[in-house]
Design an enzyme around this catalytic site. Structure first.
Site, PDB file in Angstrom:
ATOM      1  N   ASP A   1     -27.181 -12.977   1.870  1.00 49.98           N
ATOM      2  CA  ASP A   1     -28.085 -12.293   2.803  1.00 49.98           C
ATOM      3  C   ASP A   1     -28.469 -13.268   3.924  1.00 49.98           C
ATOM      4  O   ASP A   1     -28.985 -14.350   3.667  1.00 49.98           O
ATOM      5  CB  ASP A   1     -29.336 -11.828   2.042  1.00 49.98           C
ATOM      6  CG  ASP A   1     -30.220 -10.917   2.876  1.00 49.98           C
ATOM      7  OD1 ASP A   1     -30.657  -9.888   2.356  1.00 49.98           O
ATOM      8  OD2 ASP A   1     -30.485 -11.241   4.045  1.00 49.98           O
TER       9      ASP A   1
ATOM     10  N   ASP B   1     -25.877  -7.587   7.521  1.00 48.50           N
ATOM     11  CA  ASP B   1     -26.205  -8.981   7.187  1.00 48.50           C
ATOM     12  C   ASP B   1     -26.182  -9.288   5.691  1.00 48.50           C
ATOM     13  O   ASP B   1     -26.645 -10.337   5.277  1.00 48.50           O
ATOM     14  CB  ASP B   1     -27.563  -9.367   7.793  1.00 48.50           C
ATOM     15  CG  ASP B   1     -28.728  -9.162   6.841  1.00 48.50           C
ATOM     16  OD1 ASP B   1     -28.770  -8.120   6.175  1.00 48.50           O
ATOM     17  OD2 ASP B   1     -29.575 -10.060   6.762  1.00 48.50           O
ATOM     18  N   GLU B   2     -25.623  -8.395   4.900  1.00 48.18           N
ATOM     19  CA  GLU B   2     -25.783  -8.532   3.461  1.00 48.18           C
ATOM     20  C   GLU B   2     -24.540  -8.021   2.739  1.00 48.18           C
ATOM     21  O   GLU B   2     -24.014  -6.972   3.100  1.00 48.18           O
ATOM     22  CB  GLU B   2     -26.929  -7.597   3.103  1.00 48.18           C
ATOM     23  CG  GLU B   2     -27.845  -7.993   2.027  1.00 48.18           C
ATOM     24  CD  GLU B   2     -28.820  -6.838   1.779  1.00 48.18           C
ATOM     25  OE1 GLU B   2     -29.028  -6.521   0.625  1.00 48.18           O
ATOM     26  OE2 GLU B   2     -29.347  -6.255   2.749  1.00 48.18           O
TER      27      GLU B   2
END
Ligand code: DCP
Ligand code: MG
Length: 342
Positions: free
Chosen positions: A11, A106-107
């Site tokens: 993350d 983003d993860e």
């Protein structure tokens, strides 16, 4: 134990804000937020760590953020940059495994069970991945390494920012016993407050309930809670592409007789759509659509591909057009957005 998997959850740290600080170094060290969604009613998308010290958080109205932190700097989002960074990060992951499940820009989850680097150490490999991401993007991220997705996701938060934490199979029992219920993904502030009011604070407290108790208390969710509070989660890392659309729809108990009645319901659906999308962090939209099913089950969809934001006026226009096609009572309305391929 030989069956144990090695799952990594990566993350990025204050993702949008980190990109803006990287690209405008004078922002470094100052409290900033990236905000005002496109079409915006002025909401914080994310805050950097300096701003978080003042209590500024994602999804907070921009006006409130400004009150909490008078020197706060507002930066408009640049989604194309976030998407580009996301693609670079993805390409780093691909050097390590094909089993990648992106959750948002983003993860992602990676399954490193078959990884042979660093003598098969997922912990060392995760550290290498983080270093490679830094070299490729000048952005930091955090990682959780664990035998399953639930624990990996919780663990990636443990040493944030720019850190990582490993839960080995031997540590699982102790780790979950202490774990606060609010840390379980899906247990939001409201559920967690309710649980606390009943004396349930940690996963150990939850473990005292039988499967049946939890099913009665939490419905479908009960079984999952029963598993995760013991640190169990057998969901595979699902290599999948991004969702192509997101929508909410409702079938009405009684047909909606006319356009006016449909309009009222549309507002409710769009409210719900906005709420779900902000939770899911959907940011890139390439069009809107409205779906209507008339009482005779004839179904029609109206699309608008120009619109990049949730635009209520546009939804009303689409509904009006769709309704004209049938001009009879309606049993179902859907409202949604289409997303581009990342
Ligand atoms: N985001 C958003 N609206 C929200 C939450 C997030 O637009 N309600 C966007 C902005 C974030 C990005 O998604 O930069 C990633 O979300 P995270 O929840 O991972 O938050 P950050 O990466 O910003 O911070 P953290 O360091 O806590 O992961
Ligand atoms: Mg993040």
């Amino acid at each position: 134990m030989s069956e144990s998997r090695k799952i990594v959850h990566v993350d990025m740290d204050c993702f949008y804000a980190a990109i803006e600080m990287r690209d405008a170094p004078h922002l470094k060290g100052k409290p900033i937020v990236v905000g005002g969604r496109p079409g915006g009613r002025g909401v914080v998308a994310t805050a950097n760590y300096e701003a978080r010290k003042f209590g500024v958080r994602s999804a907070m109205p921009a006006s409130k953020a400004a009150r909490l932190c008078p020197d706060l700097i507002f930066v408009r989002p640049n989604f194309s940059k976030y998407k580009e960074a996301s693609q670079i990060i993805r390409s780093v992951f691909k050097e390590y495994t094909d089993k990648i499940e992106p959750l948002s820009l983003d993860e992602a989850y990676l399954d490193l069970s078959n990884n042979e680097r660093h003598d098969g150490s997922a912990t060392k490999t995760a550290a290498e991945i983080r270093k490679r991401i830094w070299e490729a993007t000048e952005l930091t991220c955090s990682a959780g390494i664990a035998p399953n997705k639930f624990l990996a996701k919780v663990a990636s938060d443990w040493k944030k920012p720019n850190g990582q934490f490993t839960v080995t199979p031997q540590m699982v029992d102790d780790f979950v016993r202490e774990l606060k219920v609010g840390k379980i993904p899906g247990v939001g502030r409201i559920t967690s407050a309710k649980m606390n009011a009943e004396g349930i604070f940690t996963c150990l407290d939850l473990q005292k309930f039988s499967l049946r108790d939890l099913q009665i208390k939490y419905g479908k969710w009960g079984e999952r809670l029963y598993r995760v509070c013991r640190g169990e989660d057998n969901r595979p890392v699902e290599t999948r592409s991004y969702r192509k659309s997101w929508s909410v729809e409702n079938t009405y108990n009684e047909d909606l007789p006319n356009l006016e009645a449909c309009m009222k319901q549309l507002e409710i659906l769009v409210d719900e759509l906005e709420k779900r999308m902000s939770k899911s962090k959907v940011v890139l939209i390439k069009g809107l659509f409205v779906k209507l099913r008339f009482h005779d089950f004839h179904t029609t969809t109206m699309e608008s591909s120009e619109i990049k934001v949730i635009d209520r006026e546009q939804y009303r226009r689409l509904l009006t057009e769709a309704f004209k096609r049938g001009n009879r009572p309606v049993r179902l309305i859907g409202a949604g957005v289409r997303m581009p391929e990342p």
